[in-house]
Scaffold this motif. Sequence first.
Motif, PDB file in Angstrom:
ATOM      1  N   THR A 142       6.595  12.700 -27.162  1.00 29.37           N
ATOM      2  CA  THR A 142       7.215  13.145 -25.912  1.00 29.37           C
ATOM      3  C   THR A 142       6.194  13.847 -25.024  1.00 29.37           C
ATOM      4  O   THR A 142       6.165  13.641 -23.804  1.00 29.37           O
ATOM      5  CB  THR A 142       8.398  14.077 -26.212  1.00 29.37           C
ATOM      6  OG1 THR A 142       9.310  13.414 -27.095  1.00 29.37           O
ATOM      7  CG2 THR A 142       9.134  14.454 -24.932  1.00 29.37           C
ATOM      8  N   ASP A 145       4.130  11.087 -23.834  1.00 28.72           N
ATOM      9  CA  ASP A 145       4.925   9.959 -23.342  1.00 28.72           C
ATOM     10  C   ASP A 145       4.258   8.642 -23.722  1.00 28.72           C
ATOM     11  O   ASP A 145       4.011   7.763 -22.893  1.00 28.72           O
ATOM     12  CB  ASP A 145       5.132  10.025 -21.826  1.00 28.72           C
ATOM     13  CG  ASP A 145       6.202   9.033 -21.354  1.00 28.72           C
ATOM     14  OD1 ASP A 145       7.012   8.585 -22.201  1.00 28.72           O
ATOM     15  OD2 ASP A 145       6.227   8.695 -20.150  1.00 28.72           O
ATOM     16  N   GLN A 198      11.386  11.166 -27.043  1.00 26.22           N
ATOM     17  CA  GLN A 198      10.530  10.632 -25.981  1.00 26.22           C
ATOM     18  C   GLN A 198      11.323   9.730 -25.044  1.00 26.22           C
ATOM     19  O   GLN A 198      11.232   9.843 -23.815  1.00 26.22           O
ATOM     20  CB  GLN A 198       9.370   9.849 -26.597  1.00 26.22           C
ATOM     21  CG  GLN A 198       8.498   9.119 -25.576  1.00 26.22           C
ATOM     22  CD  GLN A 198       7.624   8.050 -26.214  1.00 26.22           C
ATOM     23  OE1 GLN A 198       7.557   7.954 -27.436  1.00 26.22           O
ATOM     24  NE2 GLN A 198       6.974   7.245 -25.401  1.00 26.22           N
ATOM     25  N   ALA A 202      12.114  10.432 -21.082  1.00 27.37           N
ATOM     26  CA  ALA A 202      11.650   9.507 -20.049  1.00 27.37           C
ATOM     27  C   ALA A 202      12.803   8.994 -19.189  1.00 27.37           C
ATOM     28  O   ALA A 202      12.637   8.752 -17.989  1.00 27.37           O
ATOM     29  CB  ALA A 202      10.914   8.339 -20.697  1.00 27.37           C
TER      30      ALA A 202
END
Length: 242
Positions: A142, A145, A198, A202
């Motif tokens: 995360t 990313d 993650q 996003a």
Amino acid sequence: MTAPASGAELLTEPVDVCLVTPKATRLEEALDRVPAPAVRDAVLVPLLNGLEHMALLRQPLLRQRYPDARVVAGAIRLVASRTGPGAVRHEGSLAAVQLAPGAEALAAALADAGLDVAVRPDETGLLWDKLAFLAPVALLTTTLDAPLGAVRKQLGDDLRALVEEVAAVARAEGADADAAATLAFMATVPAVMTSSLQRDTAAGHETELEAIGGAVLRAADRHGVDVPVTTRVVEHLRARLA
């Protein structure tokens, strides 16, 4: 292979086993869809990320709601994503379930279905084994990313530090955590692996940062374990998600 499954917004028929599998942030909302008459003396098996959900499921209020049900800890390791309403894609071959004592019939049924299943005597170790792997992977995929392969290349020092810190907290909690074994297993995981934390971050969805990273920090604080890298990473993500 495609396997169809039926769905309903409310559990209306009695069950022998109830798998509790929402996001950690939606646990109480999910339980509202499970009326007591359908649960009776069933085995409730939570397969959530983190470990603090076990305390919630054993609160007196929920014990009053499901007085005859048994809560049995469980953990599942797999990579899956929801591709649309009612559609879930299992990616890769990993599908491993660990259960605490009390769900042996479920363990046998899952093994018959082809899953890698183990019944473990130690609930604490069962929950921390998963978190010891999940927390470093989720927090750093995360942060960057990017998938695990990129994390290994670009944030390798942080990855090792996180694994060691989470293992130290797990040992303080009574689990037999082995950082070297976690790192060795992590090295076998495909480089393309991502994490739900993650993907949710996003996509701008509600995340399980507190259930994963926050839980590690709170446990570390309870036992006075120093976790500087974990603290830095979690605080960075908290600020980013605020």
